[in-house]
Design a protein around this motif. Structure first.
Motif, PDB file in Angstrom:
ATOM      1  N   VAL A  79      90.986  42.725  11.273  1.00  0.00           N
ATOM      2  CA  VAL A  79      89.886  43.493  11.885  1.00  0.00           C
ATOM      3  C   VAL A  79      89.963  43.534  13.404  1.00  0.00           C
ATOM      4  O   VAL A  79      89.118  44.176  14.041  1.00  0.00           O
ATOM      5  CB  VAL A  79      88.515  42.903  11.465  1.00  0.00           C
ATOM      6  N   GLY A  80      90.940  42.865  14.006  1.00  0.00           N
ATOM      7  CA  GLY A  80      91.036  42.833  15.459  1.00  0.00           C
ATOM      8  C   GLY A  80      90.423  41.568  16.032  1.00  0.00           C
ATOM      9  O   GLY A  80      89.497  40.991  15.459  1.00  0.00           O
ATOM     10  N   ALA A  81      90.938  41.151  17.188  1.00  0.00           N
ATOM     11  CA  ALA A  81      90.521  39.881  17.775  1.00  0.00           C
ATOM     12  C   ALA A  81      89.052  39.901  18.200  1.00  0.00           C
ATOM     13  O   ALA A  81      88.334  38.911  18.037  1.00  0.00           O
ATOM     14  CB  ALA A  81      91.409  39.540  18.975  1.00  0.00           C
ATOM     15  N   ALA A  82      88.598  41.023  18.766  1.00  0.00           N
ATOM     16  CA  ALA A  82      87.210  41.078  19.236  1.00  0.00           C
ATOM     17  C   ALA A  82      86.226  40.873  18.088  1.00  0.00           C
ATOM     18  O   ALA A  82      85.294  40.068  18.172  1.00  0.00           O
ATOM     19  CB  ALA A  82      86.948  42.407  19.940  1.00  0.00           C
ATOM     20  N   THR A  83      86.432  41.575  16.978  1.00  0.00           N
ATOM     21  CA  THR A  83      85.531  41.454  15.830  1.00  0.00           C
ATOM     22  C   THR A  83      85.623  40.068  15.205  1.00  0.00           C
ATOM     23  O   THR A  83      84.624  39.526  14.710  1.00  0.00           O
ATOM     24  CB  THR A  83      85.858  42.533  14.790  1.00  0.00           C
TER      25      THR A  83
ATOM     26  N   ALA B 130      93.273  37.877  24.500  1.00  0.00           N
ATOM     27  CA  ALA B 130      93.802  38.056  25.849  1.00  0.00           C
ATOM     28  C   ALA B 130      95.222  38.620  25.825  1.00  0.00           C
ATOM     29  O   ALA B 130      95.586  39.465  26.643  1.00  0.00           O
ATOM     30  CB  ALA B 130      93.774  36.726  26.598  1.00  0.00           C
ATOM     31  N   VAL B 131      96.026  38.166  24.849  1.00  0.00           N
ATOM     32  CA  VAL B 131      97.413  38.625  24.758  1.00  0.00           C
ATOM     33  C   VAL B 131      97.491  40.042  24.202  1.00  0.00           C
ATOM     34  O   VAL B 131      98.161  40.923  24.766  1.00  0.00           O
ATOM     35  CB  VAL B 131      98.242  37.661  23.880  1.00  0.00           C
ATOM     36  N   ALA B 132      96.800  40.300  23.092  1.00  0.00           N
ATOM     37  CA  ALA B 132      96.950  41.565  22.384  1.00  0.00           C
ATOM     38  C   ALA B 132      96.208  42.719  23.049  1.00  0.00           C
ATOM     39  O   ALA B 132      96.714  43.844  23.101  1.00  0.00           O
ATOM     40  CB  ALA B 132      96.467  41.413  20.939  1.00  0.00           C
ATOM     41  N   VAL B 133      95.000  42.468  23.554  1.00  0.00           N
ATOM     42  CA  VAL B 133      94.172  43.543  24.102  1.00  0.00           C
ATOM     43  C   VAL B 133      94.367  43.703  25.601  1.00  0.00           C
ATOM     44  O   VAL B 133      94.450  44.818  26.112  1.00  0.00           O
ATOM     45  CB  VAL B 133      92.682  43.294  23.776  1.00  0.00           C
TER      46      VAL B 133
ATOM     47  N   ILE C  46      91.804  30.128  18.560  1.00  0.00           N
ATOM     48  CA  ILE C  46      93.015  30.923  18.388  1.00  0.00           C
ATOM     49  C   ILE C  46      92.771  32.392  18.681  1.00  0.00           C
ATOM     50  O   ILE C  46      93.638  33.099  19.202  1.00  0.00           O
ATOM     51  CB  ILE C  46      93.596  30.739  16.959  1.00  0.00           C
ATOM     52  N   VAL C  47      91.552  32.880  18.392  1.00  0.00           N
ATOM     53  CA  VAL C  47      91.264  34.302  18.578  1.00  0.00           C
ATOM     54  C   VAL C  47      91.158  34.657  20.056  1.00  0.00           C
ATOM     55  O   VAL C  47      91.631  35.720  20.489  1.00  0.00           O
ATOM     56  CB  VAL C  47      89.977  34.705  17.830  1.00  0.00           C
ATOM     57  N   LEU C  48      90.545  33.784  20.862  1.00  0.00           N
ATOM     58  CA  LEU C  48      90.350  34.102  22.282  1.00  0.00           C
ATOM     59  C   LEU C  48      91.675  34.320  23.017  1.00  0.00           C
ATOM     60  O   LEU C  48      91.839  35.348  23.688  1.00  0.00           O
ATOM     61  CB  LEU C  48      89.530  33.003  22.951  1.00  0.00           C
ATOM     62  N   PRO C  49      92.653  33.414  22.919  1.00  0.00           N
ATOM     63  CA  PRO C  49      93.941  33.714  23.570  1.00  0.00           C
ATOM     64  C   PRO C  49      94.675  34.886  22.931  1.00  0.00           C
ATOM     65  O   PRO C  49      95.371  35.631  23.631  1.00  0.00           O
ATOM     66  CB  PRO C  49      94.731  32.408  23.424  1.00  0.00           C
ATOM     67  N   LEU C  50      94.545  35.065  21.606  1.00  0.00           N
ATOM     68  CA  LEU C  50      95.160  36.242  20.983  1.00  0.00           C
ATOM     69  C   LEU C  50      94.523  37.525  21.504  1.00  0.00           C
ATOM     70  O   LEU C  50      95.205  38.537  21.696  1.00  0.00           O
ATOM     71  CB  LEU C  50      95.021  36.168  19.462  1.00  0.00           C
TER      72      LEU C  50
END
Length: 408
Positions: free
Chosen positions: A166-170, A36-39, A30-34
């Motif tokens: 904390v953000g998708a990357a973290t 891509a979308v958010a950042v 779920i974090v990887l596509p988020l």
């Protein structure tokens, strides 16, 4: 669910490591596509490319991977793949912290992690029969599927919450740590693994051909492969635009996206817990075709989601889908493992996965293209135009074949 394997020390370590890794994978899914979308603010086509990269390795190296797995001990191979996946995924938060994250890096990491997953999954499915014995395959697969379903239940909610906090990357750090933990538990298994049977003069083409011949000479395996490949093709179409659909069309926040996807995994947990009972009730062979046939019609509820209570239609559709897919997987994977000779397990699993997962990137690319062409909701399966029984004003975003005006 039976409990004979709960006292098996080797299986307990495999189960614990796999459970932690699955939680990390579910968070990353779920974090990887988020991310891509958010950042990176990707388009539907770019999201389709990213989703295709995650599963492209099954198509690119799936056939020779099985022959390679049959030449080595499976447990050390799985440990190396876990360590490689951890290193690759941890490169993403590092790039994010330094502000140099890019779509090409996401695609390359997704592709390489997918390649490691090909070897890990083939190794794990080929290692289980020698670890627990063929008489315990149904129980072992059911327990592992229960962990997978529990991870799909909690992982998306954790991933969505972490992304918002904390953000998708973290948030991707948890996925890398999960693979490290899996490697640690696998390294502590003390059960002796039988040595691989090596040919005097290894011939990759002949070994791959032998595995393919076994799969396609078995009528039951041909049917299983055809069913799973078709299912995965259309799952790939939907997965390419699903997060876009939830965020941009339905209007959900990252945390709610995670919660919705977590709720749908309750069906998978129930499927894992009840799989042995369902399979005993209807028979293993019948469960392989009857359960997905009964669950598939509920998929029509998924594209009807919109803000408010209709999100529940999506949850219901995915709940039933998840239940059916887990029961199907327990039945057909156990069946495949039981009928295959030990020296062909790697190639059998690889050949099956080459075909059934090879359709995923094709579906993802098609889904990305369809999302650009006809719109996200239509790609998810909405077939109705304004003036049909679908209520006027239902869609929050109009798509090409749906002329209903957007909601205010």
């Amino acid at each position: 669910m039976t409990t004979a394997l709960c006292s098996h020390p080797g299986f307990r370590k495999l189960w614990a490591g796999d459970t932690i890794a699955q939680f990390g994978t579910a968070v990353g899914a779920i974090v990887l596509p988020l991310l891509a979308v958010a950042v990176l603010d990707v388009s539907s086509g770019e999201m389709g490319l990213l989703m295709a990269a995650e599963s492209a390795a099954f198509l690119l190296i799936g056939l020779p991977a099985g022959a390679w797995v049959d030449r080595v001990r499976r447990r050390p191979l799985m440990i190396r793949m876990d360590l490689a996946r951890a290193a690759l995924l941890l490169s993403l938060p590092i790039a994010g912290w330094f502000g140099v994250l890019s779509l090409p890096q996401l695609v390359v990491v997704a592709l390489l992690v997918g390649a490691c997953t090909v070897f890990f999954d083939i190794g794990y499915q080929s290692y289980l029969p020698s670890l627990v014995g063929r008489e315990h395959l149904m129980e072992g697969n059911a327990k592992l599927q229960a962990s997978h379903s529990a991870a799909r239940f909690a992982g998306p909610a954790i991933g969505g919450g972490l992304t918002q906090l904390v953000g998708a990357a973290t948030a991707l750090v948890s996925t890398g740590v999960g693979y490290l933990a899996s490697a640690l538990f696998l390294s502590r298994i003390r059960a002796e693994e039988p040595p691989p049977v090596r040919a005097e003069k290894p011939n990759l083409r002949a070994e791959v051909t032998e595995g393919l011949r076994f799969v396609f000479s078995e009528r039951s395996l041909r049917a299983i492969v055809s069913c799973t490949a078709t299912w995965n093709l259309f799952f790939g179409v939907q997965s390419a635009v699903f997060v876009l659909f939830l965020v941009r069309t339905v209007g959900l926040t990252e945390a709610v996206v995670g919660l919705v996807m977590a709720l749908t995994s309750v069906g998978g947990i129930l499927g894992a817990v009840l799989s042995a009972r369902v399979i005993r009730l209807v028979g293993q062979a019948r469960a392989i075709w009857l359960v997905p046939l009964a669950g598939s019609p509920f998929g029509i509820l998924i594209p009807l989601a919109r803000p408010g209570w209709p999100v529940g239609l999506l949850v219901l559709g995915l709940l039933v889908f998840s239940f059916a897919s887990v029961v199907y997987n327990v039945a057909q994977v156990s069946f495949r493992q039981a009928i295959c000779p030990d020296h062909l397990l790697g190639r059998m699993n690889a050949n099956v996965r080459f075909i059934v997962f090879g359709t995923l990137p094709l579906g993802a690319l098609a889904g990305g293209a369809l999302g650009e062409w006809v719109g996200v909701r239509a790609t998810c399966g909405c077939p109705w135009r304004a003036g049909s029984w679908l209520p006027s004003g239902w869609c929050s975003r109009p798509c090409a074949p749906c002329e209903t005006p957007p909601l205010d």
